[in-house]
Design a protein around this motif. Structure first.
Motif, PDB file in Angstrom:
ATOM      1  N   LEU A  28      11.820  12.179   1.119  1.00  0.00           N
ATOM      2  CA  LEU A  28      12.205  10.986   0.361  1.00  0.00           C
ATOM      3  C   LEU A  28      13.618  10.537   0.700  1.00  0.00           C
ATOM      4  O   LEU A  28      13.870   9.352   0.915  1.00  0.00           O
ATOM      5  CB  LEU A  28      12.092  11.242  -1.148  1.00  0.00           C
ATOM      6  N   GLU A  29      14.532  11.492   0.755  1.00  0.00           N
ATOM      7  CA  GLU A  29      15.929  11.173   1.056  1.00  0.00           C
ATOM      8  C   GLU A  29      16.056  10.551   2.450  1.00  0.00           C
ATOM      9  O   GLU A  29      16.732   9.537   2.626  1.00  0.00           O
ATOM     10  CB  GLU A  29      16.762  12.458   0.968  1.00  0.00           C
ATOM     11  N   ALA A  30      15.397  11.159   3.430  1.00  0.00           N
ATOM     12  CA  ALA A  30      15.473  10.641   4.799  1.00  0.00           C
ATOM     13  C   ALA A  30      14.815   9.263   4.900  1.00  0.00           C
ATOM     14  O   ALA A  30      15.334   8.365   5.587  1.00  0.00           O
ATOM     15  CB  ALA A  30      14.812  11.622   5.765  1.00  0.00           C
ATOM     16  N   ALA A  31      13.689   9.075   4.227  1.00  0.00           N
ATOM     17  CA  ALA A  31      13.012   7.777   4.258  1.00  0.00           C
ATOM     18  C   ALA A  31      13.868   6.697   3.609  1.00  0.00           C
ATOM     19  O   ALA A  31      14.015   5.591   4.145  1.00  0.00           O
ATOM     20  CB  ALA A  31      11.655   7.878   3.568  1.00  0.00           C
ATOM     21  N   SER A  37      10.993   5.637  11.681  1.00  0.00           N
ATOM     22  CA  SER A  37      10.524   4.353  12.202  1.00  0.00           C
ATOM     23  C   SER A  37       9.053   4.139  11.864  1.00  0.00           C
ATOM     24  O   SER A  37       8.574   3.012  11.857  1.00  0.00           O
ATOM     25  CB  SER A  37      10.731   4.282  13.715  1.00  0.00           C
ATOM     26  N   ALA A  38       8.336   5.244  11.594  1.00  0.00           N
ATOM     27  CA  ALA A  38       6.918   5.132  11.253  1.00  0.00           C
ATOM     28  C   ALA A  38       6.489   6.329  10.412  1.00  0.00           C
ATOM     29  O   ALA A  38       7.086   7.407  10.503  1.00  0.00           O
ATOM     30  CB  ALA A  38       6.076   5.064  12.518  1.00  0.00           C
ATOM     31  N   LYS A  60      11.438   1.520   3.090  1.00  0.00           N
ATOM     32  CA  LYS A  60      12.513   1.643   4.086  1.00  0.00           C
ATOM     33  C   LYS A  60      11.996   2.139   5.438  1.00  0.00           C
ATOM     34  O   LYS A  60      12.743   2.232   6.392  1.00  0.00           O
ATOM     35  CB  LYS A  60      13.595   2.613   3.587  1.00  0.00           C
ATOM     36  N   ILE A  61      10.707   2.495   5.501  1.00  0.00           N
ATOM     37  CA  ILE A  61      10.107   2.969   6.752  1.00  0.00           C
ATOM     38  C   ILE A  61       9.687   1.752   7.553  1.00  0.00           C
ATOM     39  O   ILE A  61       9.040   0.840   7.031  1.00  0.00           O
ATOM     40  CB  ILE A  61       8.907   3.894   6.462  1.00  0.00           C
ATOM     41  N   GLY A  62      10.034   1.728   8.827  1.00  0.00           N
ATOM     42  CA  GLY A  62       9.759   0.563   9.654  1.00  0.00           C
ATOM     43  C   GLY A  62       8.293   0.187   9.730  1.00  0.00           C
ATOM     44  O   GLY A  62       7.931  -0.981   9.620  1.00  0.00           O
ATOM     45  N   PHE A  63       7.432   1.148   9.933  1.00  0.00           N
ATOM     46  CA  PHE A  63       6.000   0.893  10.097  1.00  0.00           C
ATOM     47  C   PHE A  63       5.251   1.980   9.351  1.00  0.00           C
ATOM     48  O   PHE A  63       5.432   3.159   9.640  1.00  0.00           O
ATOM     49  CB  PHE A  63       5.624   0.923  11.585  1.00  0.00           C
ATOM     50  N   SER A  64       4.408   1.596   8.401  1.00  0.00           N
ATOM     51  CA  SER A  64       3.692   2.622   7.637  1.00  0.00           C
ATOM     52  C   SER A  64       2.194   2.357   7.609  1.00  0.00           C
ATOM     53  O   SER A  64       1.747   1.215   7.526  1.00  0.00           O
ATOM     54  CB  SER A  64       4.237   2.746   6.219  1.00  0.00           C
ATOM     55  N   ILE A  65       1.470   3.451   7.712  1.00  0.00           N
ATOM     56  CA  ILE A  65       0.021   3.459   7.566  1.00  0.00           C
ATOM     57  C   ILE A  65      -0.251   4.219   6.277  1.00  0.00           C
ATOM     58  O   ILE A  65       0.251   5.329   6.090  1.00  0.00           O
ATOM     59  CB  ILE A  65      -0.660   4.174   8.743  1.00  0.00           C
ATOM     60  N   VAL A  66      -1.034   3.641   5.402  1.00  0.00           N
ATOM     61  CA  VAL A  66      -1.407   4.307   4.157  1.00  0.00           C
ATOM     62  C   VAL A  66      -2.921   4.457   4.149  1.00  0.00           C
ATOM     63  O   VAL A  66      -3.656   3.494   4.349  1.00  0.00           O
ATOM     64  CB  VAL A  66      -0.930   3.529   2.921  1.00  0.00           C
ATOM     65  N   ILE A  80      -0.514  -1.132   7.732  1.00  0.00           N
ATOM     66  CA  ILE A  80      -1.941  -0.851   7.916  1.00  0.00           C
ATOM     67  C   ILE A  80      -2.411  -0.032   6.718  1.00  0.00           C
ATOM     68  O   ILE A  80      -1.771   0.944   6.343  1.00  0.00           O
ATOM     69  CB  ILE A  80      -2.211  -0.071   9.221  1.00  0.00           C
ATOM     70  N   VAL A  81      -3.536  -0.434   6.137  1.00  0.00           N
ATOM     71  CA  VAL A  81      -4.155   0.316   5.046  1.00  0.00           C
ATOM     72  C   VAL A  81      -5.539   0.745   5.511  1.00  0.00           C
ATOM     73  O   VAL A  81      -6.348  -0.083   5.938  1.00  0.00           O
ATOM     74  CB  VAL A  81      -4.267  -0.528   3.761  1.00  0.00           C
ATOM     75  N   LEU A  82      -5.784   2.047   5.468  1.00  0.00           N
ATOM     76  CA  LEU A  82      -7.069   2.600   5.880  1.00  0.00           C
ATOM     77  C   LEU A  82      -7.794   3.160   4.659  1.00  0.00           C
ATOM     78  O   LEU A  82      -7.184   3.855   3.847  1.00  0.00           O
ATOM     79  CB  LEU A  82      -6.855   3.741   6.882  1.00  0.00           C
ATOM     80  N   PRO A  83      -9.090   2.883   4.552  1.00  0.00           N
ATOM     81  CA  PRO A  83      -9.833   3.477   3.440  1.00  0.00           C
ATOM     82  C   PRO A  83      -9.971   4.983   3.670  1.00  0.00           C
ATOM     83  O   PRO A  83     -10.222   5.431   4.782  1.00  0.00           O
ATOM     84  CB  PRO A  83     -11.190   2.772   3.493  1.00  0.00           C
TER      85      PRO A  83
END
Length: 161
Positions: A28-31, A37-38, A60-66, A80-83
Motif C-alpha cells: 500500500l505504501e509503495a503504491a 507502473s502496473a 496511483k498505479i499507472g496501469f491496473s488489471i482487476v 482492465i476489469v476481468l470477470p
C-alpha cells in the motif's frame, strides 16, 4: 493479504520467478508513492473486501488489471476489469498448512464470459489451448520439486458408506 495456508505456495512461486515479496502494508505504501507502473489485483470474495486505503493506493498505479467477482472501487479505477471465477469454478493446486501440494478440481462451470484464473495465466505464459492444472503442476515441478509431491488423501475404509 493472503490469509490461507496457500500463502507459502504463492511465496515459493514468487521466489522462483524472481519477484519481490511485500507485506500488504508495504505494498500500500509503495503504491501510494507511485512506485508501481502496473498491477494485477485479484479478488473473489462475496463479502466486501476492498478498503478505502487499497482503492486510494490503486489510483496511483499507472496501469491496473482487476479480476474480481463483483464490482468494487478498484474496478472503477482499473484500466482492465476481468470477470473472476468463484472457488467452485476453479481448478489448480494449493499448498496446505503441512506444506503439501493439494490439487483441486472445479465443481461447476463458470458463467459465460468468465475464464478460470489458470486460463488467463496459461495464455500470458505463452501456452495455447485449454489450461490443465495437472499439466501446469508438472511444468512447475521441473523448477520447483515441491510441486511434484502431490498430497493424496488416505483411502476410505472398506466399510464406509
Amino acid at each position: 493479504k493472503e490469509k490461507c495456508p496457500n500463502r507459502r505456495g504463492i511465496e515459493m512461486i514468487l521466489d522462483q520467478a524472481g519477484g519481490n515479496r511485500l507485506k500488504f502494508a508495504e505494498f500500500l505504501e509503495a503504491a501510494k508513492a507511485g512506485k508501481f507502473s502496473a498491477a494485477w489485483i485479484a479478488g473473489g470474495y462475496i463479502n466486501p473486501w476492498v478498503e478505502e486505503d487499497l482503492t486510494a493506493a490503486a489510483e496511483k498505479i499507472g496501469f491496473s488489471i482487476v479480476q474480481d467477482l463483483f464490482e468494487t472501487g478498484l474496478s472503477a479505477a482499473a484500466q482492465i476489469v476481468l470477470p473472476a471465477c468463484a472457488w467452485a469454478e476453479r481448478e489448480g493446486s494449493f499448498m496446505n498448512a503441512a506444506g503439501l501440494i493439494q490439487p483441486f478440481e472445479w465443481a461447476i462451470n463458470p458463467p459465460e464470459g468468465a475464464r478460470r484464473d489458470g486460463q488467463y495465466l496459461y495464455e500470458i505464459a505463452g501456452f495455447t489451448g485449454l489450461y490443465n492444472a495437472d499439466r501446469v503442476r508438472e511444468l512447475m515441478a521441473e523448477q520447483m520439486p515441491a510441486f511434484s509431491e502431490v498430497y493424496a488423501p488416505p483411502a476410505e475404509p472398506a466399510h464406509a458408506h
